[in-house]
Design an enzyme around this catalytic site. Structure first.
Site, PDB file in Angstrom:
ATOM      1  N   HIS A 143      -0.971  -1.032  18.414  1.00 43.36           N
ATOM      2  CA  HIS A 143       0.371  -0.794  17.877  1.00 43.36           C
ATOM      3  C   HIS A 143       1.437  -1.433  18.753  1.00 43.36           C
ATOM      4  O   HIS A 143       2.403  -2.016  18.244  1.00 43.36           O
ATOM      5  CB  HIS A 143       0.622   0.712  17.732  1.00 43.36           C
ATOM      6  CG  HIS A 143       0.137   1.272  16.431  1.00 43.36           C
ATOM      7  ND1 HIS A 143       0.956   1.473  15.348  1.00 43.36           N
ATOM      8  CD2 HIS A 143      -1.107   1.662  16.033  1.00 43.36           C
ATOM      9  CE1 HIS A 143       0.263   1.961  14.344  1.00 43.36           C
ATOM     10  NE2 HIS A 143      -0.998   2.101  14.735  1.00 43.36           N
TER      11      HIS A 143
ATOM     12  N   LYS B  73       1.071  14.834  -9.051  1.00 44.34           N
ATOM     13  CA  LYS B  73       1.819  14.597  -7.818  1.00 44.34           C
ATOM     14  C   LYS B  73       1.896  15.832  -6.933  1.00 44.34           C
ATOM     15  O   LYS B  73       2.899  16.089  -6.259  1.00 44.34           O
ATOM     16  CB  LYS B  73       3.227  14.076  -8.140  1.00 44.34           C
ATOM     17  CG  LYS B  73       3.201  12.765  -8.916  1.00 44.34           C
ATOM     18  CD  LYS B  73       4.533  12.383  -9.506  1.00 44.34           C
ATOM     19  CE  LYS B  73       4.376  11.140 -10.365  1.00 44.34           C
ATOM     20  NZ  LYS B  73       5.577  10.809 -11.122  1.00 44.34           N
TER      21      LYS B  73
ATOM     22  N   GLU C  57       4.544  -0.781   7.930  1.00 47.35           N
ATOM     23  CA  GLU C  57       3.619  -0.541   9.043  1.00 47.35           C
ATOM     24  C   GLU C  57       2.749  -1.782   9.233  1.00 47.35           C
ATOM     25  O   GLU C  57       1.622  -1.868   8.750  1.00 47.35           O
ATOM     26  CB  GLU C  57       2.759   0.697   8.777  1.00 47.35           C
ATOM     27  CG  GLU C  57       1.964   1.104  10.000  1.00 47.35           C
ATOM     28  CD  GLU C  57       1.150   2.373   9.791  1.00 47.35           C
ATOM     29  OE1 GLU C  57       0.429   2.756  10.717  1.00 47.35           O
ATOM     30  OE2 GLU C  57       1.242   2.973   8.704  1.00 47.35           O
TER      31      GLU C  57
ATOM     32  N   ASP D  22       3.191   4.214  -9.659  1.00 45.62           N
ATOM     33  CA  ASP D  22       4.068   5.334  -9.320  1.00 45.62           C
ATOM     34  C   ASP D  22       3.659   5.840  -7.944  1.00 45.62           C
ATOM     35  O   ASP D  22       2.639   6.509  -7.785  1.00 45.62           O
ATOM     36  CB  ASP D  22       3.929   6.445 -10.363  1.00 45.62           C
ATOM     37  CG  ASP D  22       4.956   7.554 -10.188  1.00 45.62           C
ATOM     38  OD1 ASP D  22       5.456   7.719  -9.056  1.00 45.62           O
ATOM     39  OD2 ASP D  22       5.250   8.254 -11.170  1.00 45.62           O
TER      40      ASP D  22
END
Length: 366
Positions: free
Chosen positions: A355, A184, A53, A260
């Site tokens: 963008h 997580k 991005e 991670d």
């Protein structure tokens, strides 16, 4: 005429030498520098962001530029650190589970010795039991030095379970992880009891700087924080989370520094806060559970080692100090991106215009 069968596509493919699989590459840029102060980082430092991005780089860069215009820049305060693993024991009934939990609490010093004797860095800080029916969950909280601590706490928990089971309390092994950790997953327990590094990044920006650099005002940004981050997140059912896009900056920083990446699930649970003050815009980002480390799996890769060196996270410091520095830099980067995006959204059309300008795609391959 030959009656031999034609070779099939699969046979041809199998006999041909396999082409090496391409390596996944993620564009990475160093952004900043960010001006920093606080209890973990002082000075100006650039940060690495690995992302597809591309507008994220100039967005975080705008926040970094503002930090250099403010005395003290972004102040990052590391509040606490701990890593957790919740084991699961099975009892015949709740009464047995309750009695076992009392014994575990009474013999906590013995359990602390089990952990410290098995690791140079792991230290048992707290134990939080939870009983559901005949199930006993024990959430062990440990400090883990400069490691994020996933494997360290799992190994310690195995040793703790062995010792507890040796006491013959009428309970049996259920699982090394009972999801009360919680790893997580977006849960409330991590924010309530703590997991990882807890950091607050904050900045006080003069009104003139807000208007000139962000093309907005303290009032408009504060209103949007309330309406979007807090009310919008509430009606969406967000769990202990009120922010615009913490996950963007976290993932980019995690990938660039060998973390991670799945831990952005809980890491992105955090709170953006803003106030209009006489001096200007007070803006803060609170990240209660950043699961990050400067040593461990993935940290020896060349690009990760380079990033850690450049970030100043390979210095000789007391155990945990390098990871606290890393967590503070991550929180400050989150603040830069969060501030920039919210300011853009106070102006109709600005976000999509940026963008379109920054993500012009090449013509598709034929």
């Amino acid at each position: 005429m030959s009656t031999e069968p034609e070779p099939t596509a699969s046979a041809t493919t199998a006999s041909a030498p396999a082409a090496p699989a391409p390596t996944t590459q993620i564009p990475t840029r160093w952004v900043g520098p960010l001006r920093m102060s606080g209890n973990a980082v002082e000075g100006e430092i650039e940060v690495p962001l690995a992302t597809y991005e591309t507008p994220l780089w100039p967005s975080v860069g705008r926040g970094a530029r503002i930090s250099r215009l403010v005395e003290g820049g972004i102040r990052a305060t590391v509040l606490e650190e701990r890593m957790t693993r919740s084991t699961l024991f099975v009892a015949p009934d709740a009464a047995t589970a309750f009695e076992a939990s009392k014994v575990i609490a009474e013999r906590v010093d013995e359990l602390r010795e089990v952990v410290s004797s098995g690791s140079r860095f792991a230290r048992l800080e707290d134990i939080h039991p939870e009983i559901v029916g005949n199930l006993l969950f024990t959430r062990f909280a440990l400090t883990t030095g400069d490691a994020s601590g996933h494997n360290m706490v799992t190994q310690a928990s195995e040793q703790l379970m062995e010792r507890i089971l040796s006491w013959d309390l009428g309970i049996e092994y259920g699982s090394i992880s009972g999801n009360f950790c919680s790893d997580k997953k977006a849960t409330a327990v991590n924010g309530v009891l703590g997991r990882g590094r807890s950091v607050v990044a904050e900045i006080l920006i003069p009104h003139e700087t807000v208007e000139k650099q962000l093309r907005s005002t303290a009032e408009r940004i504060t209103d949007l924080v309330v309406r979007k981050d807090w009310i919008g997140s509430t009606i969406a059912g967000a769990l202990r989370s009120a922010n615009a896009h913490y996950a963007n900056m976290l993932l980019a920083f995690y990938l660039a520094t060998g973390q991670d990446a799945a831990n952005i699930v809980e890491g992105s649970q955090g709170f953006t806060h803003a106030e209009v003050r006489e001096e200007g815009l007070y803006f803060s980002c609170t990240l209660p559970h950043l699961i990050v480390g400067t040593v461990g799996n993935g940290k020896d890769l060349p690009h990760v080692d380079y990033a850690m060196e450049r970030l100043g996270c390979r210095e000789e410091r007391e155990p945990g100090a390098n990871s606290r520095r890393l967590a503070a830099l991550i929180a400050a980067s989150v603040l830069c991106g969060e501030l920039s995006l919210l300011a853009a959204q106070t102006n109709q059309g600005e976000l999509m215009t940026a963008h379109r300008r920054l993500e012009r795609r090449k013509a598709p391959r034929s």
